[in-house]
Motif scaffolding. Structure first.
Motif, PDB file in Angstrom:
ATOM      1  N   ASP A  89       0.847  -1.187   0.000  1.00 35.32           N
ATOM      2  CA  ASP A  89       0.000   0.000   0.000  1.00 35.32           C
ATOM      3  C   ASP A  89       0.890   1.248   0.000  1.00 35.32           C
ATOM      4  O   ASP A  89       1.760   1.388   0.858  1.00 35.32           O
ATOM      5  N   PRO A  90       0.701   2.163  -0.944  1.00 39.51           N
ATOM      6  CA  PRO A  90       1.533   3.369  -0.969  1.00 39.51           C
ATOM      7  C   PRO A  90       1.378   4.240   0.272  1.00 39.51           C
ATOM      8  O   PRO A  90       2.250   5.056   0.565  1.00 39.51           O
ATOM      9  N   SER A  91       0.297   4.052   1.023  1.00 41.01           N
ATOM     10  CA  SER A  91       0.124   4.798   2.275  1.00 41.01           C
ATOM     11  C   SER A  91       1.023   4.266   3.385  1.00 41.01           C
ATOM     12  O   SER A  91       1.199   4.922   4.417  1.00 41.01           O
ATOM     13  N   GLY A  92       1.568   3.062   3.186  1.00 41.92           N
ATOM     14  CA  GLY A  92       2.380   2.437   4.221  1.00 41.92           C
ATOM     15  C   GLY A  92       1.590   1.547   5.152  1.00 41.92           C
ATOM     16  O   GLY A  92       2.164   0.923   6.053  1.00 41.92           O
ATOM     17  N   SER A  93       0.273   1.445   4.970  1.00 42.96           N
ATOM     18  CA  SER A  93      -0.546   0.594   5.832  1.00 42.96           C
ATOM     19  C   SER A  93      -0.169  -0.872   5.652  1.00 42.96           C
ATOM     20  O   SER A  93       0.129  -1.320   4.545  1.00 42.96           O
ATOM     21  N   SER A  94      -0.210  -1.629   6.752  1.00 42.57           N
ATOM     22  CA  SER A  94       0.156  -3.034   6.711  1.00 42.57           C
ATOM     23  C   SER A  94      -0.915  -3.860   6.007  1.00 42.57           C
ATOM     24  O   SER A  94      -2.112  -3.617   6.171  1.00 42.57           O
TER      25      SER A  94
ATOM     26  N   ASP B  66      13.506   9.948   1.064  1.00 45.67           N
ATOM     27  CA  ASP B  66      13.903   8.940   0.081  1.00 45.67           C
ATOM     28  C   ASP B  66      12.707   8.084  -0.328  1.00 45.67           C
ATOM     29  O   ASP B  66      12.492   7.808  -1.514  1.00 45.67           O
ATOM     30  N   ILE B  67      11.938   7.663   0.660  1.00 38.28           N
ATOM     31  CA  ILE B  67      10.788   6.792   0.391  1.00 38.28           C
ATOM     32  C   ILE B  67       9.753   7.515  -0.462  1.00 38.28           C
ATOM     33  O   ILE B  67       9.203   6.953  -1.418  1.00 38.28           O
ATOM     34  N   ALA B  68       9.491   8.791  -0.143  1.00 38.54           N
ATOM     35  CA  ALA B  68       8.536   9.581  -0.927  1.00 38.54           C
ATOM     36  C   ALA B  68       8.998   9.718  -2.372  1.00 38.54           C
ATOM     37  O   ALA B  68       8.192   9.619  -3.316  1.00 38.54           O
ATOM     38  N   ALA B  69      10.297   9.940  -2.567  1.00 41.13           N
ATOM     39  CA  ALA B  69      10.832  10.080  -3.927  1.00 41.13           C
ATOM     40  C   ALA B  69      10.733   8.761  -4.695  1.00 41.13           C
ATOM     41  O   ALA B  69      10.393   8.740  -5.881  1.00 41.13           O
TER      42      ALA B  69
ATOM     43  N   ALA C  95       8.814   7.921  -8.248  1.00 40.91           N
ATOM     44  CA  ALA C  95       9.631   7.555  -9.401  1.00 40.91           C
ATOM     45  C   ALA C  95       9.433   6.111  -9.849  1.00 40.91           C
ATOM     46  O   ALA C  95       9.641   5.804 -11.030  1.00 40.91           O
ATOM     47  N   TRP C  96       9.006   5.218  -8.943  1.00 44.62           N
ATOM     48  CA  TRP C  96       8.983   3.797  -9.256  1.00 44.62           C
ATOM     49  C   TRP C  96       7.633   3.141  -9.003  1.00 44.62           C
ATOM     50  O   TRP C  96       7.080   2.499  -9.897  1.00 44.62           O
ATOM     51  N   HIS C  97       7.104   3.283  -7.805  1.00 42.40           N
ATOM     52  CA  HIS C  97       5.852   2.618  -7.448  1.00 42.40           C
ATOM     53  C   HIS C  97       4.686   3.146  -8.279  1.00 42.40           C
ATOM     54  O   HIS C  97       3.943   2.365  -8.896  1.00 42.40           O
ATOM     55  N   ARG C  98       4.512   4.446  -8.309  1.00 41.14           N
ATOM     56  CA  ARG C  98       3.360   5.018  -9.032  1.00 41.14           C
ATOM     57  C   ARG C  98       3.413   4.736 -10.532  1.00 41.14           C
ATOM     58  O   ARG C  98       2.384   4.382 -11.134  1.00 41.14           O
ATOM     59  N   PRO C  99       4.574   4.868 -11.208  1.00 37.23           N
ATOM     60  CA  PRO C  99       4.590   4.542 -12.641  1.00 37.23           C
ATOM     61  C   PRO C  99       4.261   3.079 -12.935  1.00 37.23           C
ATOM     62  O   PRO C  99       3.572   2.789 -13.916  1.00 37.23           O
ATOM     63  N   TYR C 100       4.746   2.168 -12.105  1.00 38.16           N
ATOM     64  CA  TYR C 100       4.411   0.759 -12.308  1.00 38.16           C
ATOM     65  C   TYR C 100       2.900   0.565 -12.229  1.00 38.16           C
ATOM     66  O   TYR C 100       2.289  -0.102 -13.086  1.00 38.16           O
ATOM     67  N   HIS C 101       2.285   1.148 -11.220  1.00 33.83           N
ATOM     68  CA  HIS C 101       0.848   0.947 -11.061  1.00 33.83           C
ATOM     69  C   HIS C 101       0.035   1.724 -12.091  1.00 33.83           C
ATOM     70  O   HIS C 101      -1.056   1.276 -12.468  1.00 33.83           O
ATOM     71  N   ALA C 102       0.557   2.818 -12.571  1.00 36.22           N
ATOM     72  CA  ALA C 102      -0.128   3.514 -13.670  1.00 36.22           C
ATOM     73  C   ALA C 102      -0.152   2.623 -14.908  1.00 36.22           C
ATOM     74  O   ALA C 102      -1.172   2.541 -15.618  1.00 36.22           O
TER      75      ALA C 102
END
Length: 267
Positions: free
Chosen positions: A74-79, A109-112, A116-123
């Motif tokens: 989860d991009p929010s960090g929720s478990s 770092d995590i926000a960046a 750069a990586w998580h959001r483009p993959y899911h898009a």
């Protein structure tokens, strides 16, 4: 390095592969300690395991390693599993519970990395699911995963061979889960569990919306089923993998054949 690779097919099934990538930027690799640089928690060769099994499937694969940022969290960090041990959006330990960083990433770092990586993959994954849904009236996301059969941080003892997850039946129509489980249980070589320790990662839970015509299911396979050893150098064993590939091919074909029924009756 692109965050993802897409092989576009015209069938109703989309294969999501978030954890087979091994690429890391050099500065991130330098921050990992010896345990981290071993990349032990990779879904080793799972993309090869599924290669060509359903010729008209679309494949969306993350190129980056989960230690950079986990594409199935989860991009929010929720478990995913409140109250149980699991790894975070950016893991701090491996599946043995050993620390992986000599210099842990900061919140910045995590926000960046998220951008750069998580959001483009899911898009890319979301775009392919929508394209397939427009073609067929339904899209079937099948999440491809593998794991060592023993991972002390996550579970006690030895994991069953084939672990189906559908968010306890919420991420797909019952007929789709039943089709997959019945196919997997037709054989006696591999043990099968359903919605046990692994109920589906964030992608399965996020995209699995049967009323919208998007069904999602995950299969977590223990690596002893197709690797020579569950340890470096993680050799893929073609002879060991062949009966598993035959089973997975039947399973995927069965799911694809359900698409017209699911399009007509989403639930």
């Amino acid at each position: 390095m692109s965050p993802y690779a897409v092989h576009r097919g015209n069938g109703p099934v989309v294969l999501g592969i978030p954890h087979a990538g091994t690429w890391l930027p050099e500065p991130v690799l330098a921050q990992l300690n010896t345990h981290g640089r071993a990349l032990a928690d990779t879904d080793w060769h799972v993309d090869r395991l599924y290669d060509g099994l359903l010729p008209d499937a679309t494949v969306v694969r993350a190129n980056f390693h989960r230690y950079l940022i986990d594409a199935n969290r989860d991009p929010s960090g929720s478990s995913l599993y409140p109250g149980q041990s699991t790894t975070a959006l950016v893991p701090t330990t491996d599946f043995d519970g050993a620390a992986i960083w000599s210099q842990a990433p900061s919140e910045e770092d995590i926000a960046a990395r998220l951008e750069a990586w998580h959001r483009p993959y899911h898009a890319a994954l979301a775009a392919e699911l929508e394209r397939v849904r427009a073609l067929h009236g339904v899209a079937l996301l099948y999440e491809c995963h593998s794991i060592r059969s023993r991972a002390p941080l996550l579970f006690e003892g030895q994991l069953p061979d084939l672990n189906v997850g559908s968010n306890s039946g919420r991420s797909c129509a019952p007929a789709l889960e039943l089709q997959l489980v019945e196919t997997l249980q037709e054989q006696r070589r591999y043990s099968v569990a359903v919605n046990a320790r692994f109920k589906g990662g964030w992608a399965t839970r996020h995209y699995g919306q049967p009323r919208r015509g998007v069904h999602a299911i995950q299969l977590e396979i223990t690596q002893r089923c197709y690797l020579r050893t569950e340890a470096p150098p993680w050799h893929y064993d073609e002879q060991l993998a062949e009966p598993l590939r035959e089973l997975l091919a039947r399973a995927l074909a069965g799911l694809a054949a359900l698409a017209p029924q699911l399009a007509a009756n989403p639930e």
